[in-house]
Design a protein around this motif. Structure first.
Motif, short mmCIF file in Angstrom:
data_model
loop_
_atom_site.label_atom_id
_atom_site.label_comp_id
_atom_site.label_asym_id
_atom_site.label_seq_id
_atom_site.Cartn_x
_atom_site.Cartn_y
_atom_site.Cartn_z
N SER A 196 0.64 -1.09 0.02
CA SER A 196 -0.45 0.17 0.29
C SER A 196 1.07 1.15 0.11
O SER A 196 0.68 2.22 -0.83
CB SER A 196 -1.09 -0.01 1.19
N LEU A 197 2.25 1.54 0.37
CA LEU A 197 2.60 2.47 1.02
C LEU A 197 3.23 2.22 -0.26
O LEU A 197 3.77 4.10 -0.85
CB LEU A 197 3.87 2.47 2.36
N GLU A 198 4.09 1.92 -0.71
CA GLU A 198 4.24 1.68 -2.62
C GLU A 198 4.00 2.34 -3.46
O GLU A 198 3.23 3.36 -4.19
CB GLU A 198 5.09 -0.09 -3.01
N GLY A 199 2.36 1.95 -3.41
CA GLY A 199 1.04 2.32 -4.15
C GLY A 199 0.84 3.77 -3.99
O GLY A 199 1.23 4.28 -5.02
N MET A 200 1.05 3.96 -2.38
CA MET A 200 1.35 5.89 -2.55
C MET A 200 2.01 6.20 -2.86
O MET A 200 1.74 7.80 -3.62
CB MET A 200 0.76 5.86 -1.15
N MET A 203 2.20 6.97 -6.34
CA MET A 203 1.19 7.63 -7.25
C MET A 203 1.16 9.42 -6.27
O MET A 203 1.27 10.61 -7.62
CB MET A 203 -0.85 7.89 -6.12
N VAL A 204 2.11 9.76 -5.44
CA VAL A 204 2.65 11.21 -4.96
C VAL A 204 3.62 11.48 -5.85
O VAL A 204 3.81 12.46 -6.79
CB VAL A 204 3.02 11.09 -3.91
#
Length: 244
Positions: A196-200, A203-204
């Motif tokens: 999830s953190l990698e996806g965020m 996105m950033v």
């Protein structure tokens, strides 16, 4: 009864490499002892001797550290490894060839009578310290990692970990025939939080790139507007009559 005991010993020999002999498994494995007490207590419970069933269950708990309610339904080939602290509630159902490790709780989340404990289908593995709560179903061949808290149904042949438990290994990415000690795959599996953190992060980064592009476009438009404004001013200055 004796056939069940022989089968329990065979299962212990198959699933625990530390078991060196059938004699040792019979006398030194609390998981086997707890199932013997459970079967006596379960027979009493089904025969209407509920209090006697509970007493036998309590005696088994004192000797083994494993608490199995006499009303629970446990299939064949179930293996309780180590076992200390295992709790199996009244309406829990454990299918054939399931494996439970120490500290596992198959608990209820309701004070109402009726089905309130989980159902484990055939071949489920529940790791040490895991809590499976409520009248949910863990599908055939599913795996629950150690210390996970499961409050939602788990599909067949799926591995879950975490609090609350999340899918980390769907059926298509695992080898169904492999036994998985403590419910944890030994191969490299993705961490759902890290994923999830990698996806965020991705996105950033994408938003940052887009913002830089927009800032560049705005700067170019401002430059064009400034040049146009200067051109119009010069044009107006030329049209004005010279002052006397």
């Amino acid at each position: 009864m004796f056939d069940n005991i022989r089968h329990d010993i065979s299962v212990a020999m198959e699933r625990d490499p530390a078991a060196r002999s059938r004699f040792e498994a019979f006398f030194a494995y609390p998981g086997i002892h707890s199932l013997i007490f459970y079967r006596w207590a379960h027979w009493c419970w089904n025969s209407g001797f509920h209090t006697l069933g509970r007493i036998l269950s309590h005696i088994g708990r004192v000797f083994t550290g494993i608490e199995i309610h006499p009303g629970a339904k446990i299939g064949k080939g179930v293996f309780i490894d180590h076992g200390m602290g295992v709790v199996i509630g009244e309406t829990a159902e454990v299918g054939d060839n399931c494996t439970l490790y120490q500290g596992v709780t198959l608990g209820g989340t309701s004070l109402e009578k009726g089905k309130r404990h989980p159902t484990l289908e055939e071949g489920v593995i529940v790791g040490a310290g895991a809590k499976v709560l409520g009248p949910i179903i863990l599908g055939r061949g599913s795996r629950v990692g150690s210390n996970a808290v499961v409050v939602k149904p788990v599909p067949e042949n799926t591995s879950v970990v975490g609090i609350p438990a999340k899918v980390v290994q769907p059926p298509e990415s695992r080898k169904i025939e492999d036994f998985c000690a403590y419910g944890m795959p030994t191969d490299d599996i993705p961490d759902p939080i890290a994923r999830s953190l990698e996806g965020m992060f991705d996105m950033v980064c994408g938003l940052r790139s887009r913002i830089e592009e927009l800032e560049k476009e705005v700067a170019e438009l401002e430059t064009e507007n400034s040049l146009l404004a200067r051109g119009k001013k010069k044009s107006r200055d030329k049209k004005l009559p010279a002052s006397e």
